[in-house]
Scaffold this active site. Sequence first.
Site, PDB file in Angstrom:
ATOM      1  N   ASN A   1     102.275  60.691  42.618  1.00 41.50           N
ATOM      2  CA  ASN A   1     102.097  60.489  41.180  1.00 41.50           C
ATOM      3  C   ASN A   1     101.215  59.296  40.849  1.00 41.50           C
ATOM      4  OD1 ASN A   1     102.686  60.755  38.299  1.00 41.50           O
ATOM      5  ND2 ASN A   1     104.017  59.000  38.563  1.00 41.50           N
TER       6      ASN A   1
ATOM      7  N   HIS B   1     104.178  62.172  34.949  1.00 41.48           N
ATOM      8  CA  HIS B   1     103.561  62.840  33.799  1.00 41.48           C
ATOM      9  C   HIS B   1     102.980  64.179  34.264  1.00 41.48           C
ATOM     10  CE1 HIS B   1     103.431  58.882  31.695  1.00 41.48           C
ATOM     11  NE2 HIS B   1     103.338  59.621  30.598  1.00 41.48           N
TER      12      HIS B   1
END
Length: 759
Positions: A609, A572
């Site tokens: 991440n 994201h």
Amino acid sequence: MADKLDHSAFLRHLARGQDLTGLINDRMLEREEGVRAATADTESAAMPPDVRGAFEAAARGEPLSPAQQFATEAIILPELRPAIDVINDSYGQVTHPLWTKLSNNAGIKARLETAIKSVGRIELPNGPLPYAGTGFVVGQRQIMTNRHVAEIFTRGLGDRSLVFKPGLNAGFDLKRERGGGQGVMLTATRVLMIHPFWDCAVIEVDGLPATAQPLTLSAIPAPELRDREVAVIGYPAFDPRNPAAVQDDLFGGVFRVKRLQPGLLSSVSDTASFGKMVPAVVHDASTLGGNSGSCLVELTTGQVLGLHFGGAYRDRNYAVPASALGADPRVRAFGLKFDGPPPTTDPAWASWWQRAEESEAIVPDRLAPAPQAKPKPATVAVSDNQGGQGGAVVSTAADGSVNLTIPLHVTVRLGGAPPIAAETVSTEAATTEITEKMVMPFRDEDFSHRPGYDETFLKQDGDRDPIVVPMPTVKDDSVVAKTKQGKDRLDYQNFSIKIHAERRLALFTASNVTAESALKRPDKRKKYTRAALSGLGENDQEQWFLDPRLDDELQIADYFYTRDDGAFDKGHIVRRDDVAWGETYDDLRRANGDTYHVTNCSPQVAPFNRSAMGVDNWGDFENTVLTQAASERLCVFAGPVLDPDDDTFLGRDAPRSRIRVKIPSRFWKVVVARVEDGLAAFAVMLEQNLSKMPKAPPEGEEFVMPDEFLKSVVPLKDIEDWTGLTFATELHQVDQYDTIRGGEAAARSGARRGRVRKR
């Protein structure tokens, strides 16, 4: 926190009730000649005119001239507020003219030595920083420190759902003195409280010695503390916000060890802390970054008057008033020792506890499961089905084996499994817990009313002047992908994206982020977990979707990420938690679903991440900025650095289709916040180490992704140089790279400060 020193005000503060002429004379001679002057009667010993004039101007309340400011710059704090070494839980003769009482007065020294034994360094044995900060004993197994210190290794808010971040733990060392005084590191067993209003936390520690007695917290109201003398006890670290030469001179070039730092309390002043303004007590001791969590011990009573949490070099430092904590029933419930009775009414910030409880309801869904012992290997036996029955039958035996007939007869025995009661279950139920399904999260497919990024998001009621945070512009507009309707940006709920047509990745994202409880939980009857908002089960894998407004060939399909042998995460760029807010539950859920478009995705290594694997690389910097902000709202710009020299990975975007994708090695973020004096912009760069990555792995070769990364706070201009973007002039004017705030953001988030260099 102000970035510029008000010399006149600070000199008046230092000179209150003190004749500093002789002291300054001696200090100036000592600095120039290397020895203390025997007399101050010679012409050379006279206070330099600019220095004398500075004090005289300050006494008259007049501003200082540039020459006077320059002359006083090097003597204001280093010469008047010393740092004293702590050795073997004590300190030697204090020769500083203003502070000889620290050693000459037996009562003061005894009180400070008692406090010294109860102050320790909060260690991070496997963390991102050498140590987290300072703490002091407040209960039989309890230490107090700052919220921003505890949040380095903890998740949660309030006093309920608090856990250590996966892979991180903390310790407490009561020594760490100059000359190698390292004691035994005690284990922090759990976090008891992270205060939702004050920058304060309470942590449980095992093995505290009897010599580390709980310190008494004062109940004297903060406005009555003015002019009281205190000693800050803690572990000052080299602070990139401050001049290196001055720090080396004051601390002898030795940092991260226990020090005694005397100073004076002054007024109560509002300062920004975790998205709000708090009434903090001000002090002027020579504290540095590692002092976070230090206690302010009053010389005459030995009581703790405050909890240091931040400040500005040669300007003012801030502390949580101990009396404010004593006014909070939730704090007193831990059995902390206060020298007065609690007030009869709830404090003004009581409602923040309710907000914390509401946010805690969301936290467990974001946490990684607790470590569990690995099961013993299973044994599997397979035989032909002799029964000739077509239906699947599952049965269990007393030894823990499971018999599954489907029409093969399979016996699975889990080593050491306890016997379980026999029952009949469906084939679907038998496979649910071991199968990760690819599930498409909930999304709203009607894009006609997406508001996108709001450049006025930081404006507040009462603002006379407009507060605008413009999106960056692209220098070469030809690289921007156009939608089917000819637009150059994709608007989603609470954020917008511009796509690079050739790279098929985001040029940048622009998002409106808030921590406001009313917007994070608009309907308290609803659930706000990842499962409730996205419709994903515990073991489900997210299946991201293409944006129908953009041609498919301008997007990298989900298949690339799910069929690359785990080389990359779907990272994201706009975090789900950041933009999942709204006036209504439907708005919030729509924003949550919008983050799963592949347009918001960039290939990232897994530890880079996944916050569950350690530090939340994308989010920690935002949280750090929020500690310095005056509101709970942020405008955030982020994206990858799309360097033409990026290495290429050969993957798949369909079962029989190969695709070459250049993998970004760096990601950037710019966070804009409201502060006391306007806006502040912070820029950070995160870099993946792709040095071992093959340019184009041969067919069938397994691709192993390195997991190292580097975080750097950088100038906004560097982001422009490497991204082809242009940020608004008003953001350059409030770039915090060279300011106190920028240095503090770097220090607290574990980032270095540096310019971006070409690889």
